[in-house]
Structures are given as C-alpha cells and as structure tokens.
Design a protein around this motif. Structure first.
Motif, PDB file in Angstrom:
ATOM      1  N   SER A   1      -7.481   0.340  -3.379  1.00 24.99           N
ATOM      2  CA  SER A   1      -7.785  -0.339  -2.122  1.00 24.99           C
ATOM      3  C   SER A   1      -8.043   0.750  -1.079  1.00 24.99           C
ATOM      4  CB  SER A   1      -6.618  -1.241  -1.687  1.00 24.99           C
ATOM      5  OG  SER A   1      -6.924  -1.930  -0.491  1.00 24.99           O
ATOM      6  N   PRO A   2      -9.147   1.502  -1.242  1.00 25.19           N
ATOM      7  CA  PRO A   2      -9.400   2.708  -0.450  1.00 25.19           C
ATOM      8  C   PRO A   2      -9.186   2.480   1.043  1.00 25.19           C
ATOM      9  CG  PRO A   2     -11.098   2.419  -2.117  1.00 25.19           C
ATOM     10  CD  PRO A   2     -10.269   1.173  -2.119  1.00 25.19           C
ATOM     11  N   PRO A   3      -8.517   3.418   1.737  1.00 21.44           N
ATOM     12  CA  PRO A   3      -8.112   4.736   1.223  1.00 21.44           C
ATOM     13  C   PRO A   3      -6.720   4.736   0.572  1.00 21.44           C
ATOM     14  CG  PRO A   3      -7.628   4.609   3.556  1.00 21.44           C
ATOM     15  CD  PRO A   3      -8.256   3.291   3.189  1.00 21.44           C
ATOM     16  N   HIS A   4      -6.191   3.568   0.243  1.00 25.27           N
ATOM     17  CA  HIS A   4      -4.819   3.486  -0.251  1.00 25.27           C
ATOM     18  C   HIS A   4      -4.767   3.002  -1.701  1.00 25.27           C
ATOM     19  CE1 HIS A   4      -3.913   4.062   3.926  1.00 25.27           C
ATOM     20  NE2 HIS A   4      -4.321   2.858   4.277  1.00 25.27           N
ATOM     21  N   ALA A   5      -3.588   3.111  -2.283  1.00 21.53           N
ATOM     22  CA  ALA A   5      -3.272   2.490  -3.573  1.00 21.53           C
ATOM     23  C   ALA A   5      -2.400   1.277  -3.282  1.00 21.53           C
ATOM     24  CB  ALA A   5      -2.540   3.480  -4.470  1.00 21.53           C
ATOM     25  N   ILE A   6      -2.653   0.157  -3.979  1.00 25.20           N
ATOM     26  CA  ILE A   6      -1.994  -1.086  -3.590  1.00 25.20           C
ATOM     27  C   ILE A   6      -1.400  -1.826  -4.796  1.00 25.20           C
ATOM     28  CG2 ILE A   6      -4.019  -2.598  -3.762  1.00 25.20           C
ATOM     29  CD1 ILE A   6      -3.153  -3.881  -1.083  1.00 25.20           C
TER      30      ILE A   6
ATOM     31  N   PRO B   1       8.288 -11.607  -1.553  1.00 29.54           N
ATOM     32  CA  PRO B   1       9.573 -10.921  -1.468  1.00 29.54           C
ATOM     33  C   PRO B   1       9.500  -9.595  -2.211  1.00 29.54           C
ATOM     34  CG  PRO B   1       9.689 -12.711  -3.066  1.00 29.54           C
ATOM     35  CD  PRO B   1       8.329 -12.781  -2.433  1.00 29.54           C
ATOM     36  N   GLN B   2      10.030  -8.549  -1.593  1.00 26.92           N
ATOM     37  CA  GLN B   2       9.928  -7.234  -2.216  1.00 26.92           C
ATOM     38  C   GLN B   2      11.097  -6.352  -1.801  1.00 26.92           C
ATOM     39  OE1 GLN B   2       5.837  -6.936  -0.628  1.00 26.92           O
ATOM     40  NE2 GLN B   2       6.504  -5.099   0.461  1.00 26.92           N
ATOM     41  N   SER B   3      11.325  -5.305  -2.604  1.00 28.07           N
ATOM     42  CA  SER B   3      12.533  -4.491  -2.440  1.00 28.07           C
ATOM     43  C   SER B   3      12.417  -3.462  -1.335  1.00 28.07           C
ATOM     44  CB  SER B   3      12.876  -3.788  -3.758  1.00 28.07           C
ATOM     45  OG  SER B   3      11.857  -2.866  -4.117  1.00 28.07           O
ATOM     46  N   GLY B   4      11.230  -3.294  -0.772  1.00 22.10           N
ATOM     47  CA  GLY B   4      11.049  -2.347   0.319  1.00 22.10           C
ATOM     48  C   GLY B   4       9.757  -2.638   1.043  1.00 22.10           C
ATOM     49  N   PRO B   5       9.509  -1.964   2.164  1.00 24.37           N
ATOM     50  CA  PRO B   5       8.303  -2.227   2.951  1.00 24.37           C
ATOM     51  C   PRO B   5       7.080  -1.548   2.351  1.00 24.37           C
ATOM     52  CG  PRO B   5       9.553  -0.449   3.944  1.00 24.37           C
ATOM     53  CD  PRO B   5      10.370  -0.939   2.776  1.00 24.37           C
ATOM     54  N   PRO B   6       5.875  -1.938   2.776  1.00 23.75           N
ATOM     55  CA  PRO B   6       4.676  -1.200   2.368  1.00 23.75           C
ATOM     56  C   PRO B   6       4.826   0.282   2.703  1.00 23.75           C
ATOM     57  CG  PRO B   6       4.070  -3.240   3.481  1.00 23.75           C
ATOM     58  CD  PRO B   6       5.556  -3.089   3.646  1.00 23.75           C
ATOM     59  N   ASN B   7       4.306   1.109   1.819  1.00 21.46           N
ATOM     60  CA  ASN B   7       4.414   2.578   1.922  1.00 21.46           C
ATOM     61  C   ASN B   7       5.854   3.052   1.808  1.00 21.46           C
ATOM     62  OD1 ASN B   7       3.052   5.088   2.058  1.00 21.46           O
ATOM     63  ND2 ASN B   7       3.564   5.308   4.219  1.00 21.46           N
TER      64      ASN B   7
ATOM     65  N   ASP C   1      -4.607   1.277   9.990  1.00 15.11           N
ATOM     66  CA  ASP C   1      -4.766   1.593   8.572  1.00 15.11           C
ATOM     67  C   ASP C   1      -4.034   0.604   7.675  1.00 15.11           C
ATOM     68  OD1 ASP C   1      -2.147   2.230   9.111  1.00 15.11           O
ATOM     69  OD2 ASP C   1      -2.292   4.330   8.492  1.00 15.11           O
ATOM     70  N   HIS C   2      -3.511  -0.486   8.264  1.00 18.79           N
ATOM     71  CA  HIS C   2      -2.801  -1.553   7.551  1.00 18.79           C
ATOM     72  C   HIS C   2      -1.436  -1.112   7.040  1.00 18.79           C
ATOM     73  CE1 HIS C   2      -5.110  -5.388   7.043  1.00 18.79           C
ATOM     74  NE2 HIS C   2      -5.994  -4.641   7.653  1.00 18.79           N
ATOM     75  N   LEU C   3      -0.945   0.034   7.484  1.00 17.82           N
ATOM     76  CA  LEU C   3       0.385   0.498   7.096  1.00 17.82           C
ATOM     77  C   LEU C   3       1.348   0.329   8.265  1.00 17.82           C
ATOM     78  CD1 LEU C   3      -0.576   3.839   5.330  1.00 17.82           C
ATOM     79  CD2 LEU C   3       0.029   1.682   4.235  1.00 17.82           C
TER      80      LEU C   3
ATOM     81  N   ARG D   1       0.810  -1.207   0.000  1.00 19.74           N
ATOM     82  CA  ARG D   1       0.000   0.000   0.000  1.00 19.74           C
ATOM     83  C   ARG D   1       0.850   1.266   0.000  1.00 19.74           C
ATOM     84  NH1 ARG D   1      -2.346  -3.944   3.036  1.00 19.74           N
ATOM     85  NH2 ARG D   1      -4.604  -4.284   2.792  1.00 19.74           N
ATOM     86  N   ILE D   2       0.347   2.305  -0.707  1.00 20.64           N
ATOM     87  CA  ILE D   2       0.842   3.679  -0.577  1.00 20.64           C
ATOM     88  C   ILE D   2      -0.197   4.453   0.225  1.00 20.64           C
ATOM     89  CG2 ILE D   2       1.539   5.799  -1.730  1.00 20.64           C
ATOM     90  CD1 ILE D   2       2.099   4.214  -4.234  1.00 20.64           C
ATOM     91  N   GLU D   3       0.235   5.100   1.289  1.00 18.18           N
ATOM     92  CA  GLU D   3      -0.696   5.810   2.171  1.00 18.18           C
ATOM     93  C   GLU D   3      -1.497   6.853   1.404  1.00 18.18           C
ATOM     94  OE1 GLU D   3      -0.791   8.066   6.509  1.00 18.18           O
ATOM     95  OE2 GLU D   3       1.129   7.750   5.482  1.00 18.18           O
ATOM     96  N   ASN D   4      -2.812   6.678   1.403  1.00 17.47           N
ATOM     97  CA  ASN D   4      -3.742   7.583   0.735  1.00 17.47           C
ATOM     98  C   ASN D   4      -3.408   7.765  -0.755  1.00 17.47           C
ATOM     99  OD1 ASN D   4      -5.164   8.056   3.180  1.00 17.47           O
ATOM    100  ND2 ASN D   4      -3.619   9.562   3.767  1.00 17.47           N
ATOM    101  N   GLY D   5      -2.627   6.830  -1.309  1.00 14.60           N
ATOM    102  CA  GLY D   5      -2.280   6.891  -2.720  1.00 14.60           C
ATOM    103  C   GLY D   5      -1.316   7.999  -3.096  1.00 14.60           C
ATOM    104  N   ARG D   6      -0.679   8.646  -2.112  1.00 17.69           N
ATOM    105  CA  ARG D   6       0.170   9.806  -2.400  1.00 17.69           C
ATOM    106  C   ARG D   6       1.619   9.510  -2.058  1.00 17.69           C
ATOM    107  NH1 ARG D   6      -0.572  14.174   0.729  1.00 17.69           N
ATOM    108  NH2 ARG D   6      -0.335  15.754  -0.882  1.00 17.69           N
ATOM    109  N   PHE D   7       2.537   9.945  -2.949  1.00 16.91           N
ATOM    110  CA  PHE D   7       3.962   9.868  -2.637  1.00 16.91           C
ATOM    111  C   PHE D   7       4.664  11.113  -3.157  1.00 16.91           C
ATOM    112  CE2 PHE D   7       3.911   8.082  -6.906  1.00 16.91           C
ATOM    113  CZ  PHE D   7       5.105   8.496  -7.480  1.00 16.91           C
ATOM    114  N   LEU D   8       5.795  11.404  -2.534  1.00 14.62           N
ATOM    115  CA  LEU D   8       6.549  12.619  -2.813  1.00 14.62           C
ATOM    116  C   LEU D   8       7.839  12.254  -3.528  1.00 14.62           C
ATOM    117  CD1 LEU D   8       6.626  15.728  -2.169  1.00 14.62           C
ATOM    118  CD2 LEU D   8       7.948  15.134  -0.126  1.00 14.62           C
ATOM    119  N   ASN D   9       8.134  12.964  -4.603  1.00 13.22           N
ATOM    120  CA  ASN D   9       9.429  12.839  -5.273  1.00 13.22           C
ATOM    121  C   ASN D   9      10.002  14.233  -5.414  1.00 13.22           C
ATOM    122  OD1 ASN D   9      11.652  11.772  -6.595  1.00 13.22           O
ATOM    123  ND2 ASN D   9      10.692  11.856  -8.605  1.00 13.22           N
ATOM    124  N   GLY D  10      11.089  14.510  -4.670  1.00 10.87           N
ATOM    125  CA  GLY D  10      11.591  15.879  -4.605  1.00 10.87           C
ATOM    126  C   GLY D  10      10.563  16.761  -3.928  1.00 10.87           C
TER     127      GLY D  10
END
Length: 265
Positions: free
Chosen positions: A75-80, A233-239, A173-175, A56-65
């Motif tokens: 997967s409301p309220p998240h993107a999965i 197996p994955q390269s990083g944790p949820p969110n 919130d499953h995160l 999951r990405i929290e609330n479907g939002r992520f920051l780059n720069g």
C-alpha cells in the motif's frame, strides 16, 4: 454438520452458517445469520486475520534491536495488514462448530514462528482467537481482524455506536502522529483507544444488532466505503511495530481474542 474441502471449511450452529477459506488468508468468507449475509463478498473482503502486524508500517520498515527490516510496500509508500492474508493456512481441526488453522511465518517476514487461528461458532456469537509464537528469536508483532460488514442488511443501513477514550490523530500519510485527540465524528479511517477493551455496536434497524468486543485496547474503524464498514480489533495501533512494539518471545507468545455477538431485532 461441518463440511471441509481443500478450499472451504464450513461451520454451522442453528441457522447460523460460517465459511472459512484457508487458502485465501484463512479469511471468513461468509457469515450468514438466518440467511442474511453479514460480510461483504469478494476475495479481498470477508473477515481476515491481520498478522504479524495490523494496519500500516511506515515506509514498510521496522526495527528489532539494531536491525532494520523492510516489508513489501503493498500500500505504497507503506506495508499494510500483515502477510497472513496472503498466505495459505493449514486446517488443523474442523468440527461442527469449531475449527483451528495454522501457518508457519516465512519470507518476507524475517523471523520463524507459528500463527494459529481458532474459530468458534454459536447460534448468537462468533469467537475468534489468534496466537503468534516464535521458533527462536524474539520479534515485535501484532494481530487482529479486519471484518468487512455489509453496510446494508435487508434494506436497513448500519449505525455504529462506541465510546473511545481517545482517537489517534491521523497524519496526511495515514499514520498516527503520536498525538491523542478527543474522538472526532466520522467518516473514519482511524484508530481509537479503548483501555477497558474494545466495545463497538453495529445496528441494522429492525434487523440485527451486533457487538464487537475484545480485551484488546485498540480498534480501527473504517466507514469511508459505500458498500461496507469495518470494525477492526487489534493488539496495537497502526505502525505499532515501530511506536509500541510488543515482543513475542519463547516464553511469551502474542495472544488476542475477539467476539462478535448478535441479536435479532
């Protein structure tokens, strides 16, 4: 022999048969060992690549720069689980026991790039590789796999065995909350840290032992469903796009591999 169509690519090694469905998110839709199907069947199941993020990405939002991006809330309220599983991939190579698939990152993902999945089958193992490249700007990304293993094989119920260094505490919130706690007993829908690499063994007594291994340090274990268990197996944790971003740059693509190795009991 290998057979390929627009819908399916089939690989074989001895009495092991594997089917990939490129048009349905390049998922492995079937893995049969000695005639026994290891993966839960259905268009949402099998074993699909999670890319360009996992879980999951929290609330479907992520920051780059300084720029915020929003992904569809599937997967409301998240993107999965990324966009790759909802994408039609191209078959680049399809040989007897190896195949390569690609697709170009596109909307709703905001950055152009290329994803490659390689599938290699042997009589006692399946090796998977994922690569994420950028066509320009750097961006955070994750990659991994979401296999749905059948809980029961020939009447035998699976058991899971693994030793994790920690468990990511899961909030309501499953995160992950950001706290690392001692591993707790299941049932699980949880992320575990394995700094020496993912190492999880599934055993169907008197039938099959299967080991999921990866140099990646993160694995999500999900066994809350009656029909199947998941070892991811994955390269990083949820969110992780927000909490532990791993940048894909023009000179540093993201690469991850995992191997499923089995032996009959």
């Amino acid at each position: 022999m290998t057979s390929s169509s627009e819908e399916h690519v089939r690989l074989a090694a001895g009495d092991v048969e594997l089917t990939v469905t490129p048009a349905n998110g390049c998922r492995i839709s079937s893995l049969r060992v000695g005639g026994a199907e290891l993966l839960r069947q259905g268009e949402r199941y099998g074993c699909f690549p999670m890319v360009p993020w996992c879980g999951r990405i929290e609330n479907g939002r992520f920051l780059n720069g300084a720029t915020w991006h929003r992904m569809p809330l599937n997967s409301p309220p998240h993107a999965i689980h990324g966009t790759g599983r909802d994408t039609a991939w191209r078959t680049a190579v399809a040989d007897k026991a190896e195949a390569v698939f690609t697709y170009d990152l596109a909307e709703p993902w905001p950055y152009p790039g290329k994803v490659t999945q390689t599938v290699q089958l042997a009589e006692d193992s399946l090796t998977l590789q994922l690569g994420v490249e950028t066509y320009g700007d750097s961006f955070p990304a994750q990659a991994g796999w979401h296999p749905w293993f059948n809980r029961t094989l020939g009447g035998a119920d699976v058991t899971l065995d693994f030793t994790a260094a920690w468990q990511e505490e899961r909030g309501e919130d499953h995160l992950p909350t950001g706290r690392r706690i001692p591993p707790m007993p299941g049932p699980w829908d949880d992320c575990f840290g394995m700094p020496d690499g993912v190492d999880v063994t599934l055993t169907w007594p008197e039938r099959l032992e299967l080991k999921v291994a990866s140099r990646a340090e993160w694995v999500v274990v999900y066994d809350e469903q009656e029909a199947a268990v998941c070892v991811e197996p994955q390269s990083g944790p949820p969110n992780g796009l927000n909490t532990a971003p791993r940048l894909v740059t023009p000179i540093d693509p993201l690469e991850i591999a995992a191997t499923f190795t089995w032996r009959r009991l």
